[in-house]
Write an enzyme that holds these catalytic residues in place. Structure first.
Site: not given
Ligand SMILES: *[C@@H]1O[C@H](CO)[C@@H](O)[C@H](O)[C@H]1NC(C)=O
Ligand SMILES: *[C@@H]1O[C@H](CO)[C@@H](O)[C@H](O)[C@H]1NC(C)=O
Ligand SMILES: *[C@@H]1O[C@H](CO)[C@@H](O)[C@H](O)[C@H]1NC(C)=O
Ligand SMILES: *[C@@H]1O[C@H](CO)[C@@H](O)[C@H](O)[C@H]1NC(C)=O
Length: 376
Positions: A116-118
């Site tokens: 999961a990332c930004t």
């Protein structure tokens, strides 16, 4: 004591980690046969620890249907379907590590289900483009050990850097990468409830795993526009968000991908007030979950930074803001295709701090299709 810490945090709003450090950097020679390319990197590591981490990643698919079915399918996939040079590189890695090819194949194919990332792209008032990303891993393991394995890799052909990316020893694909003076790419997971099953089917249809498509694009797209086209149109095995940044004003796009095409796209447009783009792990236009509203915190931080103050350091601070950075953040990568020498991944040592300053004091464990996700 805990309350005091929370207040201090809110006061400064951005966490400073004196212990963050740059990921080690390696060369991979594209002039070598695929089977031999990763050996020099793998040999730098403690095999016992690499085996442990591979087993942790494999545990994601254990308990899910029959493990054996996956192993058999993985070998069929590698021998008859998988694209080169990635299949050859996987074979070489398995041989170097003394693991089954099916195990290394599965790790390579299902890594993105724990990610999961930004990602953030920003354009300065002068039209310079920055691209930064946090990589968060939701996996039941000791993240401190995983962090030690992050590597930045320069892929070299004829003595020249063809592209650069960030990965782990053993993973041949890239979810973060840069084609020097052309473009940068980061991928963020886009989940659906039946992804493992659908991904497996798409693999058999010889669609591209996203991280291999990204490497192909870094290797052969001549410019930003061609990269965006390839990343938008090529059939892939899993839904994903792709953020692509170039070198000229306006060259920034957040792409939302279905397996067989484009679902949504949003461009930078500074003259329209859109001088930055943020991508997390949720679609635009729907409310993001309150327990994980990184979009809100990141937007707020970008707003208060302002276009006139955006640079490498301030973007890094935004990615380090409370609510954006997570306990599960493994690395933050900063890049600008216009200045390729600036490409750098920082290992984040945020876990303990973020655990003790969790405001709600609650965490939610969700099990989707046999995979455990932990949200803070
Ligand atoms: C490799 O890692 C294991 C487990 O952490 C440790 O016991 C062993 O001593 C290490 N080997 C070397 C050569 O450092
Ligand atoms: C990696 O390759 C580049 C380009 O050939 C070279 O300049 C550099 O010294 C190499 N780095 C290492 C660590 O071997
Ligand atoms: C940017 O926004 C302006 C104002 O809404 C619009 O006229 C222009 O076409 C947009 N540019 C691009 C490249 O979308
Ligand atoms: C950020 O600024 C934009 C434009 O001024 C505004 O529409 C938006 O509500 C702001 N968002 C946050 C979270 O501060």
């Amino acid at each position: 004591m805990a309350w005091l810490r929370v207040l201090l945090l809110l006061g400064s709003c951005s966490l400073a980690y004196t212990s963050d450090y740059a990921a080690p950097r390696y060369n991979i020679s594209l002039d070598l046969p695929p089977e031999e390319r990763w050996k020099p990197v793998i040999e730098q590591y403690n095999f016992t620890e690499l085996h442990q981490y591979m087993n942790n990643l494999l545990s994601v698919i254990k308990n899910h249907w029959s493990k054996h079915m996956y192993y058999i399918m993985a070998d069929i996939y590698l021998d008859f379907i998988a694209h080169e040079p990635y299949a050859g590189e996987i074979r070489g890695i398995a041989k170097s590590l003394g693991l089954k090819t099916s195990e290394v194949t599965l790790i390579n194919l299902f890594y993105e289900t724990v990610m999961a990332c930004t990602s953030i792209i920003a354009e300065t008032e002068e039209g310079y483009i920055y691209h930064g990303r946090n990589m968060d891993l939701y996996i039941h393991t000791d993240l401190r050990k995983l962090r030690k394995l992050v590597i930045d890799v320069d892929f070299i052909r004829n003595g020249q850097i063809v592209y650069t990316g960030t990965t782990f020893p053993g993973l041949v694909g890239l979810y973060t990468g840069q084609s020097p003076h052309k473009f940068t790419i980061s991928a963020n997971a886009r989940e659906d409830n039946h992804y493992l099953w659908k991904n497996a089917l798409s693999l058999l249809l010889q669609r591209y795993p996203v991280s291999w498509l990204i490497r192909n694009t870094l290797n052969n797209a001549p410019d930003f526009d061609s990269a965006v086209e390839q990343l938008s149109d090529t059939e892939i095995t899993a839904e994903i968000y792709l953020t692509v940044a170039g070198t000229k004003p306006g060259e920034g796009v957040a792409i939302t991908r279905d397996r067989d095409g484009l679902a949504d796209t949003l461009n930078l447009n500074a003259s329209d007030g859109r001088w930055f783009l943020i991508q997390t792990n949720y679609d635009r236009g729907i409310p993001h979950p309150a327990h994980d509203n990184r979009m809100h915190f990141a937007t707020q931080a970008m707003n208060s930074t302002g276009q006139e103050n955006i640079n490498k350091d301030s973007l890094y601070k935004v990615l380090s803001t409370f609510g954006v950075i997570k306990w599960a953040t493994i690395h933050t990568t900063m890049m600008s295709a216009a200045s390729p020498e600036d490409y750098l991944s920082f290992i984040r040592i945020a876990d303990e701090t973020l655990k003790t300053t969790r405001i709600s004091g609650v965490y939610i464990v969700v099990k989707i299709a046999g995979v455990q996700y932990i949200f803070f």
